[in-house]
Design a protein around this motif. Sequence first.
Motif, PDB file in Angstrom:
ATOM      1  N   GLY A 142       0.751  -1.168   0.159  1.00 47.31           N
ATOM      2  CA  GLY A 142       0.091  -0.082  -0.108  1.00 47.31           C
ATOM      3  C   GLY A 142       0.795   1.280  -0.198  1.00 47.31           C
ATOM      4  N   MET A 143       2.072   1.361   0.754  1.00 45.26           N
ATOM      5  CA  MET A 143       2.852   2.461   0.792  1.00 45.26           C
ATOM      6  C   MET A 143       3.344   2.627  -0.516  1.00 45.26           C
ATOM      7  N   ALA A 144       3.742   1.618  -1.036  1.00 52.22           N
ATOM      8  CA  ALA A 144       4.640   1.630  -2.524  1.00 52.22           C
ATOM      9  C   ALA A 144       3.458   2.471  -3.550  1.00 52.22           C
ATOM     10  N   TRP A 145       2.201   1.823  -3.690  1.00 54.83           N
ATOM     11  CA  TRP A 145       1.481   2.504  -4.868  1.00 54.83           C
ATOM     12  C   TRP A 145       1.206   4.024  -4.341  1.00 54.83           C
ATOM     13  N   LEU A 146       1.146   4.260  -3.051  1.00 55.01           N
ATOM     14  CA  LEU A 146       0.847   5.738  -2.620  1.00 55.01           C
ATOM     15  C   LEU A 146       2.251   6.327  -2.966  1.00 55.01           C
ATOM     16  N   HIS A 147       3.213   6.154  -3.097  1.00 56.47           N
ATOM     17  CA  HIS A 147       4.506   6.978  -3.533  1.00 56.47           C
ATOM     18  C   HIS A 147       4.419   6.842  -4.895  1.00 56.47           C
ATOM     19  N   ALA A 148       4.058   5.762  -5.623  1.00 51.53           N
ATOM     20  CA  ALA A 148       3.835   5.866  -7.259  1.00 51.53           C
ATOM     21  C   ALA A 148       3.042   6.697  -7.818  1.00 51.53           C
ATOM     22  N   LEU A 149       1.833   6.867  -6.943  1.00 55.66           N
ATOM     23  CA  LEU A 149       0.861   7.921  -7.273  1.00 55.66           C
ATOM     24  C   LEU A 149       1.377   9.351  -7.052  1.00 55.66           C
ATOM     25  N   HIS A 150       1.925   9.684  -6.058  1.00 53.24           N
ATOM     26  CA  HIS A 150       2.847  10.899  -5.775  1.00 53.24           C
ATOM     27  C   HIS A 150       3.571  11.296  -6.722  1.00 53.24           C
ATOM     28  N   ALA A 151       4.496  10.251  -7.117  1.00 57.19           N
ATOM     29  CA  ALA A 151       5.547  10.556  -8.163  1.00 57.19           C
ATOM     30  C   ALA A 151       4.927  10.893  -9.366  1.00 57.19           C
ATOM     31  N   ARG A 152       3.790  10.242  -9.888  1.00 58.03           N
ATOM     32  CA  ARG A 152       3.315  10.445 -11.091  1.00 58.03           C
ATOM     33  C   ARG A 152       2.693  11.866 -11.147  1.00 58.03           C
ATOM     34  N   SER A 153       1.908  12.580 -10.092  1.00 61.94           N
ATOM     35  CA  SER A 153       1.422  13.755  -9.957  1.00 61.94           C
ATOM     36  C   SER A 153       2.548  14.690  -9.917  1.00 61.94           C
ATOM     37  N   ALA A 154       3.717  14.423  -9.272  1.00 55.62           N
ATOM     38  CA  ALA A 154       4.675  15.478  -9.141  1.00 55.62           C
ATOM     39  C   ALA A 154       5.248  15.528 -10.666  1.00 55.62           C
ATOM     40  N   ILE A 155       5.565  14.567 -11.237  1.00 55.50           N
ATOM     41  CA  ILE A 155       6.001  14.591 -12.462  1.00 55.50           C
ATOM     42  C   ILE A 155       5.228  15.551 -13.621  1.00 55.50           C
ATOM     43  N   ALA A 156       3.988  15.084 -13.341  1.00 60.19           N
ATOM     44  CA  ALA A 156       2.666  15.920 -14.104  1.00 60.19           C
ATOM     45  C   ALA A 156       2.968  17.463 -13.872  1.00 60.19           C
ATOM     46  N   ARG A 157       3.107  17.702 -12.668  1.00 57.97           N
ATOM     47  CA  ARG A 157       2.951  19.056 -12.363  1.00 57.97           C
ATOM     48  C   ARG A 157       4.396  19.667 -12.485  1.00 57.97           C
ATOM     49  N   GLY A 158       5.607  19.192 -12.972  1.00 55.22           N
ATOM     50  CA  GLY A 158       6.853  19.588 -13.071  1.00 55.22           C
ATOM     51  C   GLY A 158       7.322  19.814 -11.763  1.00 55.22           C
ATOM     52  N   ARG A 159       7.178  19.218 -10.726  1.00 57.45           N
ATOM     53  CA  ARG A 159       8.215  19.142  -9.460  1.00 57.45           C
ATOM     54  C   ARG A 159       8.956  17.974  -9.270  1.00 57.45           C
ATOM     55  N   SER A 160      10.176  18.448 -10.031  1.00 57.43           N
ATOM     56  CA  SER A 160      11.196  17.354 -10.156  1.00 57.43           C
ATOM     57  C   SER A 160      11.731  16.977  -8.956  1.00 57.43           C
ATOM     58  N   TRP A 161      11.824  17.638  -8.152  1.00 57.67           N
ATOM     59  CA  TRP A 161      12.414  17.227  -6.570  1.00 57.67           C
ATOM     60  C   TRP A 161      11.391  16.251  -5.824  1.00 57.67           C
ATOM     61  N   GLN A 162      10.237  16.985  -5.787  1.00 56.51           N
ATOM     62  CA  GLN A 162       9.364  16.152  -5.100  1.00 56.51           C
ATOM     63  C   GLN A 162       9.252  14.666  -5.704  1.00 56.51           C
ATOM     64  N   ALA A 163       9.386  14.477  -7.052  1.00 51.02           N
ATOM     65  CA  ALA A 163       9.199  13.411  -7.920  1.00 51.02           C
ATOM     66  C   ALA A 163      10.524  12.492  -7.389  1.00 51.02           C
ATOM     67  N   VAL A 164      11.557  12.962  -7.359  1.00 47.29           N
ATOM     68  CA  VAL A 164      12.978  12.316  -6.874  1.00 47.29           C
ATOM     69  C   VAL A 164      12.881  11.819  -5.539  1.00 47.29           C
ATOM     70  N   MET A 165      12.288  12.333  -4.411  1.00 44.01           N
ATOM     71  CA  MET A 165      11.674  11.949  -3.450  1.00 44.01           C
ATOM     72  C   MET A 165      10.864  10.774  -3.339  1.00 44.01           C
ATOM     73  N   MET A 166       9.590  10.953  -4.206  1.00 44.95           N
ATOM     74  CA  MET A 166       8.750   9.749  -4.242  1.00 44.95           C
ATOM     75  C   MET A 166       9.134   8.730  -4.881  1.00 44.95           C
ATOM     76  N   LEU A 167      10.145   8.735  -5.854  1.00 48.39           N
ATOM     77  CA  LEU A 167      10.592   7.564  -6.499  1.00 48.39           C
ATOM     78  C   LEU A 167      11.671   6.600  -5.608  1.00 48.39           C
ATOM     79  N   ASP A 168      12.239   7.481  -4.743  1.00 45.53           N
ATOM     80  CA  ASP A 168      13.242   7.084  -3.829  1.00 45.53           C
ATOM     81  C   ASP A 168      12.263   6.295  -2.698  1.00 45.53           C
TER      82      ASP A 168
END
Length: 249
Positions: free
Chosen positions: A138-164
């Motif tokens: 469950g925690m993994a899909w939550l981070h996957a979702l936030h990585a996707r939305s961060a990329i779509a919003r152009g928030r690269s460093w948030q995406a880096v954190m979510m992917l980690d």
Amino acid sequence: MFDVEERARVRDELIAAAHSDGDIVGAALVGSTARGVEDRWSDLDLVLQLADDAEEPAVVTRWTRLLDERFGVADTLDVMSREGVRYRVFLLDSSLQVDLSFWPRDQFRATEDGFRLVFGQANEPTSSSAPSSEQTIGMAWLHALHARSAIARGRSWQAVMMLDELRDQIITLLCLRHGLNPWRGREVDRLPAHALETLRDGRATSVGLPELERSRQVLVRHYLTVVEQHDAERAVALRRALEDPVTSC
């Protein structure tokens, strides 16, 4: 930088101090030393058993002063266990990490593999609970979702954190699958080569949005494969929800 001889000297002096402290009735070595896998870079882990009438805050303060006077302390960090036991982590001036934990008499016991009693009497050992695969999925899909939305919003460093974070959850699931200890990556290097290669391929080589999206897609595919090994039905449902690419990057 500390060396092996310094670590041994610090260990011996702390054990001697524990023997002479009326508030300490037992001590044990844990961690790599107790498991027989200590190397040049290992830290020092010492478990202390408090007397029934010991005042824990006063004992911790006194031992903190002792370490600073004898070895020089750069900083400390307190971590509380689920049982309410205090682990005070010391960073010495030499960069040696010393972990001292202060256990009530009736809780002093082995909680994981590797517990070398130095003196005193330990209670019956218990096993630390492994992470729940259900919660980790469950925690993994939550981070996957936030990585996707961060990329779509152009928030690269948030995406880096979510992917980690997503990668960390995948590693935990892989370790559980292969009977390895996932705690702080302790046995991640023992995973099969093909699993480590996929984790490597999923690392972004830059913080550019197209590269972060490539990383996300690789990690999501890897995640779904691992979930399938734990719960095939759940993997099918997650695949429908997570596989859509981000088209705006």
